[in-house]
Scaffold this motif. Structure first.
Motif, PDB file in Angstrom:
ATOM      1  N   ASP A   1      36.082  16.207  11.585  1.00 15.36           N
ATOM      2  CA  ASP A   1      34.847  16.783  11.055  1.00 15.36           C
ATOM      3  C   ASP A   1      34.518  16.180   9.630  1.00 15.36           C
ATOM      4  OD1 ASP A   1      35.015  18.517  13.017  1.00 15.36           O
ATOM      5  OD2 ASP A   1      35.408  20.279  11.870  1.00 15.36           O
TER       6      ASP A   1
ATOM      7  N   LYS B   1      25.534  23.962  15.365  1.00 16.99           N
ATOM      8  CA  LYS B   1      26.820  24.618  15.361  1.00 16.99           C
ATOM      9  C   LYS B   1      26.826  25.598  16.507  1.00 16.99           C
ATOM     10  CE  LYS B   1      29.253  27.969  12.621  1.00 16.99           C
ATOM     11  NZ  LYS B   1      29.168  28.632  11.227  1.00 16.99           N
TER      12      LYS B   1
ATOM     13  N   HIS C   1      27.560  23.576  19.497  1.00  8.75           N
ATOM     14  CA  HIS C   1      28.756  23.096  19.566  1.00  8.75           C
ATOM     15  C   HIS C   1      30.026  24.439  19.973  1.00  8.75           C
ATOM     16  CE1 HIS C   1      32.586  21.258  18.047  1.00  8.75           C
ATOM     17  NE2 HIS C   1      32.901  22.323  17.375  1.00  8.75           N
TER      18      HIS C   1
ATOM     19  N   SER D   1      26.793  17.909   8.606  1.00  6.33           N
ATOM     20  CA  SER D   1      28.254  17.865   8.887  1.00  6.33           C
ATOM     21  C   SER D   1      28.664  17.555  10.402  1.00  6.33           C
ATOM     22  CB  SER D   1      29.306  18.988   8.511  1.00  6.33           C
ATOM     23  OG  SER D   1      29.170  19.026   7.129  1.00  6.33           O
TER      24      SER D   1
ATOM     25  N   SER E   1      32.725  10.953  16.180  1.00  5.01           N
ATOM     26  CA  SER E   1      33.455  11.443  15.086  1.00  5.01           C
ATOM     27  C   SER E   1      34.863  11.660  15.554  1.00  5.01           C
ATOM     28  CB  SER E   1      32.843  12.627  14.265  1.00  5.01           C
ATOM     29  OG  SER E   1      32.960  13.584  15.175  1.00  5.01           O
TER      30      SER E   1
ATOM     31  N   TYR F   1      35.723   7.551  12.726  1.00  2.00           N
ATOM     32  CA  TYR F   1      34.701   7.496  13.565  1.00  2.00           C
ATOM     33  C   TYR F   1      34.980   6.393  14.428  1.00  2.00           C
ATOM     34  CZ  TYR F   1      32.276   3.957  11.302  1.00  2.00           C
ATOM     35  OH  TYR F   1      31.760   2.846  10.569  1.00  2.00           O
TER      36      TYR F   1
ATOM     37  N   PHE G   1      30.742  17.391  13.656  1.00  2.00           N
ATOM     38  CA  PHE G   1      31.798  18.098  14.292  1.00  2.00           C
ATOM     39  C   PHE G   1      32.771  17.081  15.013  1.00  2.00           C
ATOM     40  CE2 PHE G   1      28.991  21.921  14.451  1.00  2.00           C
ATOM     41  CZ  PHE G   1      29.812  22.521  13.713  1.00  2.00           C
ATOM     42  N   ARG G   2      33.946  17.196  14.962  1.00  2.00           N
ATOM     43  CA  ARG G   2      34.977  16.306  15.616  1.00  2.00           C
ATOM     44  C   ARG G   2      34.633  16.209  17.035  1.00  2.00           C
ATOM     45  NH1 ARG G   2      41.521  17.291  16.214  1.00  2.00           N
ATOM     46  NH2 ARG G   2      42.104  15.428  17.484  1.00  2.00           N
TER      47      ARG G   2
END
Length: 326
Positions: free
Chosen positions: A104, A24, A27, A60, A101, A81, A62-63
């Motif tokens: 998300d 995270k 990102h 998870s 991806s 994806y 991320f986009r």
């Protein structure tokens, strides 16, 4: 591309929580300017830990993030994806997908659990993440992730508990992490004499090769004989094989010997107790992968752990068992 690996001393040491936190942060800090690819050794992403029957943190993606997992985990996720590469054949026990991806989403991550397959994957990921990061969620029994050919940095999660076996395992790993890098005059000579078959090199103080071993060190009787013949001299033993309990015991009395392991993964996670104090040779690493941070998950306030100097330490669950309080 910088590769970060995440390993732990035991089950439920908080390794996946640390990975989620770093993922995270990367990102957020880079905002798409440095792509991130995330994968795992073996399977990760179960809702409940199979050993402790407690909830586990999900992974998870991320986009616009990259990921690698087994194709079987993507059957219900079509349309969210994009496939960049498929890994299969020699070295891969199943089909693995490198994807990107489009939104998300949470996914079970599963990657190969052997060194050669990871190196093959890294070559491909680097073509799309050359200025980015690759994150590898590790395992308690796959410490090879910290090999310098695989990782540039490691993040280590330690479970501090009153269970003696788990505490001893953590202490052994802490010792391995704290070993210094070998910076002696013979480093260049050792490097020049290494071949893919080299398992051991015994050198005297002026750099003369006394023995070049090409079989597993703890089974190499010629290596042991060479060590015995020069036990009263200041020699250097380079090892590119495991420092097993039997080899550890054999080398323990050689007080003029310097043992240089190729990397810390060769120091076996064995319970040696008081034996470590009786090990006379100097012990160092030919290649050292920096431990970027150590995260402590402390379940016992009374148990203390010897931590490596100069490492950044965080108490993982000091405030909230679901978040990193740093």
């Amino acid at each position: 591309m910088k590769t970060l690996s995440f390993i732990g001393s035991d089950k439920n040491a908080g390794k996946t929580t640390v990975l989620n936190y770093i993922y995270k942060k990367l990102h957020t800090d880079h905002q798409g300017r440095a792509p991130v690819c995330i994968t795992s050794i073996g399977i990760n992403g179960e809702d409940v830990d199979t050993y402790e029957n407690t909830p586990k943190p999900l992974i998870s993606i991320f986009r616009d993030g990259y990921f690698i997992t087994a194709a079987e985990h993507l059957r219900e996720l079509s349309g969210i994806y994009q496939v960049f590469h498929n890994f299969y054949g020699d070295g891969f026990n199943k089909l693995y997908v490198l994807g990107k991806s489009l939104v998300d989403f949470a996914v079970v991550l599963e990657g190969p659990n052997n060194k050669q397959a990871l190196l093959e994957i890294k070559k491909t990921v680097e073509t799309i993440c050359s200025n980015g990061f690759m994150l590898i969620d590790g395992s308690i029994d796959r410490q090879f992730l910290a090999h310098p050919n695989i990782s540039d940095e490691t993040y280590f999660s330690v479970l501090v508990t009153e269970r003696q076996e788990q505490l001893q395992k953590a202490e052994d790993l802490m010792l391995a992490f704290s070993l210094p890098e070998y910076t002696g005059d013979l480093k260049e000579i050792i490097q020049k004499n290494l071949t893919p078959e080299t398992k051991a090199l015994l050198l005297n103080s002026d750099g003369t090769i006394l023995y070049h071993g090409r079989q597993i060190a703890f089974m190499d009787t010629e290596l042991k004989n060479a060590c015995l013949q020069s036990k009263n001299k200041h020699n250097i033993l380079y090892l590119n094989g495991a420092l097993t309990p039997s080899l550890f015991s054999f080398l323990a009395p050689f007080n003029k010997l310097s043992v240089v392991m190729e990397n810390f993964t060769l120091y076996q996670n064995i319970t040696i107790g008081q034996k470590r104090r009786s090990f006379k040779p100097e012990l160092s690493l030919f290649n050292a992968v920096p431990v970027k941070k150590i995260f402590i998950k402390q379940q016992s306030e009374t148990m203390k752990l010897q931590l490596p100097e100069k490492s950044v330490i965080h108490n993982l669950y000091r405030d909230n068992p679901d978040e990193i309080g740093i």
